[in-house]
Design a protein around this motif. Structure first.
Motif, short mmCIF file in Angstrom:
data_model
loop_
_atom_site.label_atom_id
_atom_site.label_comp_id
_atom_site.label_asym_id
_atom_site.label_seq_id
_atom_site.Cartn_x
_atom_site.Cartn_y
_atom_site.Cartn_z
N THR A 72 -8.91 5.26 1.72
CA THR A 72 -8.19 5.61 0.50
C THR A 72 -8.40 4.51 -0.53
O THR A 72 -8.93 3.43 -0.22
CB THR A 72 -6.69 5.76 0.79
OG1 THR A 72 -6.15 4.48 1.15
CG2 THR A 72 -6.45 6.75 1.91
N ARG A 73 -7.97 4.74 -1.74
CA ARG A 73 -8.13 3.75 -2.80
C ARG A 73 -7.36 2.47 -2.52
O ARG A 73 -7.75 1.39 -2.97
CB ARG A 73 -7.67 4.35 -4.14
CG ARG A 73 -8.56 5.49 -4.62
CD ARG A 73 -8.10 6.01 -5.97
NE ARG A 73 -8.93 7.11 -6.43
CZ ARG A 73 -8.73 7.77 -7.58
NH1 ARG A 73 -7.72 7.41 -8.37
NH2 ARG A 73 -9.52 8.76 -7.93
N SER A 74 -6.25 2.59 -1.79
CA SER A 74 -5.45 1.40 -1.48
C SER A 74 -6.03 0.63 -0.30
O SER A 74 -5.52 -0.44 0.05
CB SER A 74 -4.01 1.81 -1.17
OG SER A 74 -3.96 2.62 -0.01
N GLY A 75 -7.08 1.15 0.32
CA GLY A 75 -7.69 0.47 1.46
C GLY A 75 -7.22 0.97 2.81
O GLY A 75 -7.77 0.60 3.85
N GLU A 76 -6.15 1.80 2.84
CA GLU A 76 -5.70 2.39 4.10
C GLU A 76 -6.59 3.59 4.45
O GLU A 76 -7.56 3.86 3.76
CB GLU A 76 -4.23 2.82 3.98
CG GLU A 76 -3.28 1.71 3.52
CD GLU A 76 -3.26 0.54 4.48
OE1 GLU A 76 -3.49 0.77 5.69
OE2 GLU A 76 -3.02 -0.59 4.03
N ARG A 134 -4.80 10.37 -0.62
CA ARG A 134 -6.11 9.70 -0.74
C ARG A 134 -6.01 8.46 -1.61
O ARG A 134 -6.97 7.71 -1.70
CB ARG A 134 -7.13 10.66 -1.35
CG ARG A 134 -7.54 11.80 -0.42
CD ARG A 134 -8.55 12.70 -1.10
NE ARG A 134 -7.94 13.42 -2.22
CZ ARG A 134 -8.63 14.07 -3.15
NH1 ARG A 134 -9.97 14.05 -3.11
NH2 ARG A 134 -8.02 14.70 -4.12
N HIS A 135 -4.84 8.25 -2.22
CA HIS A 135 -4.67 7.10 -3.10
C HIS A 135 -3.88 5.99 -2.42
O HIS A 135 -4.38 4.88 -2.26
CB HIS A 135 -3.98 7.54 -4.40
CG HIS A 135 -4.71 8.60 -5.14
ND1 HIS A 135 -5.78 8.32 -5.96
CD2 HIS A 135 -4.55 9.96 -5.18
CE1 HIS A 135 -6.25 9.45 -6.48
NE2 HIS A 135 -5.52 10.46 -6.02
N ASP A 136 -2.63 6.28 -2.01
CA ASP A 136 -1.79 5.24 -1.40
C ASP A 136 -0.90 5.89 -0.33
O ASP A 136 0.24 6.27 -0.61
CB ASP A 136 -0.94 4.55 -2.47
CG ASP A 136 -0.26 3.28 -1.95
OD1 ASP A 136 -0.20 3.10 -0.71
OD2 ASP A 136 0.23 2.49 -2.77
N PRO A 137 -1.38 6.05 0.88
CA PRO A 137 -0.58 6.72 1.93
C PRO A 137 0.69 5.96 2.29
O PRO A 137 1.67 6.57 2.70
CB PRO A 137 -1.55 6.78 3.12
CG PRO A 137 -2.60 5.76 2.85
CD PRO A 137 -2.72 5.68 1.36
N LEU A 138 0.71 4.63 2.14
CA LEU A 138 1.91 3.87 2.47
C LEU A 138 3.04 4.17 1.49
O LEU A 138 4.21 4.34 1.90
CB LEU A 138 1.61 2.37 2.48
CG LEU A 138 0.66 1.88 3.58
CD1 LEU A 138 0.47 0.37 3.47
CD2 LEU A 138 1.18 2.25 4.96
#
Length: 766
Positions: free
Chosen positions: A50-54, A72-76
């Protein structure tokens, strides 16, 4: 699920994380770990950065369009938003439907306080394997407050949830995670429904236990005299191993095959519930065993005016109302009971028991298992409103309604009104004939219990109920077909026995003659195995010229059948060699004897055998019969000791309440608070040292224990409390609990005094 696995990505430390998680999963759920371990790497759900690295996962169902399980951007951030929306304030069990990669579960776990737990439903093993390789759940797994549930198998599910029943009962919250549920919507629904049913069952069981605690303990106390003077069921263990047993319940469908039961008398062991006695006796069918556990005095009406029941052995829980136990004319066995053992002590109170029955039908089923019956055949076990009625015609409740019946208010209308009153808790279930029919939440919990019990027994269980709900784990078959296949031969009677009284050993005993005055205490019989052993020893002594011991004649059936003209005495445990299954008789079978070894009568080693020759109407010479006074006096002595212990417990409670009231005023003065706390700790230590009295009291005041448990959980969950506020809430909790214990001590004292008076009356009446 078919996935394109090209360009498969994975976290760089996937193997390390997976092994760490699996190490904990193997420790706490080896069955699930074995199935997860069988998933190959290429079977896992494809991952994407994802974009946040997760990581997120892309899945599809049945070859359809793909969808992402997480942002897909920030699952956390997405997971935190989802977790914050779940209401957890008064909940101690959160059921999450859908694991995904676990971000949302981890975010929710961080919000939990105290002992709260998460049950996570995930039927897809590939999804579990992917999540365990992507995120570290080791701390959650090690806490034992995070459980993965993969299927709706009742045996496995109940085994996992049983230790958590108290927390589940305090409050459960269902929290579906929609993206992960899409992988297998129907399987998620099935497992969630099974958990919801367990939650309902747990709540119903606990509320019943709490609500009936006092009357249960009072009934047990009133039955203590019978408890120490009647034979336990030890000697019945596997007595009919491999023989068919029929569990007869009072469901509405019983009327469809009740006539066939008369033909099976003597070819199967008939275990009937007390509510079915009226319809059975109306047809001239005397069951071999009757089960009873109802605490309400009204249950005595099931036995009134039904005919001669001396040929049926009543097996009852000690919590059954003493009105039934006192007045029952035939042999009685009371089951083991923890409260009775606490009151009487292990030496006098221990005996064989059965699992606690939710209903008399469950108890009859457990008895059939104890007897060794195989197969076990259900009849009248509807657990639903077959034909839109609740009872088989002829049960006692119909007699109660009879005064209200007229052409505008029929018996069928009364049955329907009863069902309609339960409209808020009605539900549809699949029937034994594959149709749909209504049941209610209470009947459904009974169905759940049967399915759980059946899953844990290796016996063949046949559901010959012609209607009713389908019971998973049973084989559906008509009663006639089951009889033709399994009830093909007559069950042989036991060999004739001769009772031998051992010199210096006064354990053997006989029933009091039928024409002796009735008391609330019953006589017992000698162990069948011991009788045979002593008879052999006597024969051996005679053959070798040794002095023979006095030999008593074998016990014969007693009394007449009364109005049951022409009915055969097909008792499965008659002792008289002159009684044959194939010949009409006018006698009633003797009850069973003591257990299989001498230890089962060890509580009665001081009993005396006294009396003079006294032939009865049956022709049997009762030259010796049991005196009850020694057993009852021993029981009275034990009860008196408990009363002294309870009086001391009440004194400690009174002192504690004074100290707690003082501590409540000193929460803002720590030095003085701590000085007074020393004495509180001393009294607490005394409580721990004298646990029996408090156990006796607490079992009679279950609500106090439940309220304390709930208060403890809520205090632990209140992390924002200051030390002073926490102390005040703890003191308030303790005052509430100790007050309930003190009041319970007063209540139990009155109950035990009444029990002692009943035992004294029984001794005087002899």
């Amino acid at each position: 699920m078919n996935q394109a696995l090209t360009n498969l990505q994975a976290p760089p430390n996937a193997n390390e994380v997976f092994l760490r998680n699996m190490r904990l999963l193997w420790r706490f759920d080896a069955d699930l770990a074995l199935r997860v371990d069988a998933i190959h790497d290429h079977e896992r759900i494809p991952l994407e950065r994802t974009r946040s690295g997760e990581w997120t996962a892309r899945a599809s169902t049945n070859g359809g369009a793909g969808f992402y399980l997480h942002s897909r951007h920030d699952p956390l951030a997405e997971a935190k938003t989802w977790a914050d929306a779940v209401p957890i304030e008064d909940k101690f069990c959160i059921v999450v439907s859908g694991l995904g990669l676990g971000y949302h579960v981890q975010a929710l776990f961080k919000r939990l306080r105290g002992d709260a737990i998460i049950l996570c439903i995930e039927p897809n093993l590939a999804m579990i394997s992917t999540a365990l390789a992507c995120n570290d759940f080791s701390d959650m797994l090690a806490s034992k407050r995070f459980l993965l549930l993969n299927d709706d198998d009742k045996a496995r599910l109940h085994a996992k949830l049983q230790p958590l029943s108290s927390l589940i009962m305090l409050g459960a919250q269902f929290a579906p995670y929609a993206p992960a549920r899409r992988l297998n919507e129907s399987r998620h629904a099935q497992i969630q429904n099974t958990i919801a049913e367990y939650v309902a069952f747990t709540r119903m069981s606990l509320l019943t236990l709490v609500g009936n605690a006092r009357i249960t303990c009072k009934n047990i106390a009133m039955n203590l005299g019978t408890y120490v003077t009647t034979p336990p069921i030890d000697s019945l263990k596997d007595r009919f191993a491999g023989r068919p047993g029929i569990v007869i319940s009072a469901g509405p469908s019983l009327g469809r095959n009740i006539d066939q039961l008369a033909e099976l008398k003597g070819r199967a062991v008939l275990c009937a519930v007390q509510t079915a006695i009226g319809p059975l006796m109306h047809k001239g069918i005397v069951p071999d065993f009757i089960t009873s556990l109802d605490f309400h005095e009204m249950s005595r009406r099931f036995f009134e005016g039904v005919g001669d029941l001396r040929g049926a052995h009543l097996v009852a829980e000690p919590k059954a109302t003493w009105h039934v136990i006192d007045e029952y004319p035939g042999p009685v066995s009371l089951l083991d009971n923890a409260w009775a053992r606490l009151v009487l002590g292990e030496e006098l109170g221990a005996r064989a028991g059965l699992p606690a029955g939710a209903t008399v039908a469950h108890l009859a089923f457990y008895l059939a298992i104890h007897l060794g019956c195989d197969p076990i055949i259900f009849v009248g076990q509807d657990l639903a409103y077959t034909g839109h009625v609740f009872y088989v015609p002829g049960v006692e409740i119909h007699q109660t309604w009879r005064g209200e019946i007229n052409r505008f208010n029929t018996m069928e209308q009364k049955e329907w009104d009863r069902i309609v009153r339960n409209r808020p808790i009605l539900r549809k279930v699949r029937g034994n004939d594959e149709s749909e029919l209504y049941t209610d939440d209470l009947l459904f919990t009974y169905l759940e219990q049967f399915e759980k019990d059946i899953a844990s027994t290796p016996r063949r269980i046949i559901n010959a109920t012609e209607g009713g709900a389908r019971i998973r784990g049973t084989e559906s078959m008509s009663l006639r077909a089951a009889a033709e296949k399994y009830c093909t031969s007559t069950i042989p009677q036991c060999e004739p026995r001769t009772l031998v009284r051992a010199d210096g050993d006064r354990k053997d005993s006989l029933c009091a003659p039928q024409n002796e005055p009735r008391t609330s205490v019953r006589a017992t019989h000698q162990s069948p195995e011991r009788e045979r052993r002593e008879e052999c020893e006597a024969t051996s002594r005679q053959a070798t010229g040794e002095t023979s011991r006095e030999t008593l004649p074998p016990p014969l059936p007693r009394g007449d059948r009364g109005g049951l003209v022409g009915e055969r005495t097909n008792s499965l445990y008659a002792e008289d060699p002159r009684v044959h299954l194939d010949a009409p008789q006018n006698r009633v079978p003797q009850p069973l004897g003591w257990g299989t070894d001498e230890t089962q009568a060890s509580a009665h080693t001081d009993d005396k055998l006294v009396g003079t020759a006294h032939p009865t109407n049956s022709g049997f010479d009762f030259s010796t019969f049991r005196r009850f006074d020694v057993s009852l006096r021993r029981a009275s002595d034990e009860v008196r000791k408990r009363l002294d212990e309870i009086a001391e417990a009440q004194r400690v409670c009174d002192e504690l309440l004074v100290l707690l009231a003082e501590l409540e005023r000193l929460t803002d003065d720590p030095p003085r608070f701590n000085r007074r706390l020393v004495r509180v700790d001393e009294l607490r230590a005394k409580i721990h040292a004298d646990t029996r009295a408090y156990q006796i009291i607490n079992m009679a005041t279950q609500l106090a224990e439940l309220r304390r448990f709930s208060a403890d959980r809520r205090i632990e969950a209140s992390e924002e409390l200051s030390d002073s506020d926490r102390a005040k809430r703890q003191i308030a909790r303790d005052i509430d609990f100790i007050t309930a214990v003190r009041d319970g001590a007063k209540d139990v004292t009155g109950i035990l005094h009444e029990a002692m008076e009943r035992m004294s009356d029984a001794v005087r009446s002899k």
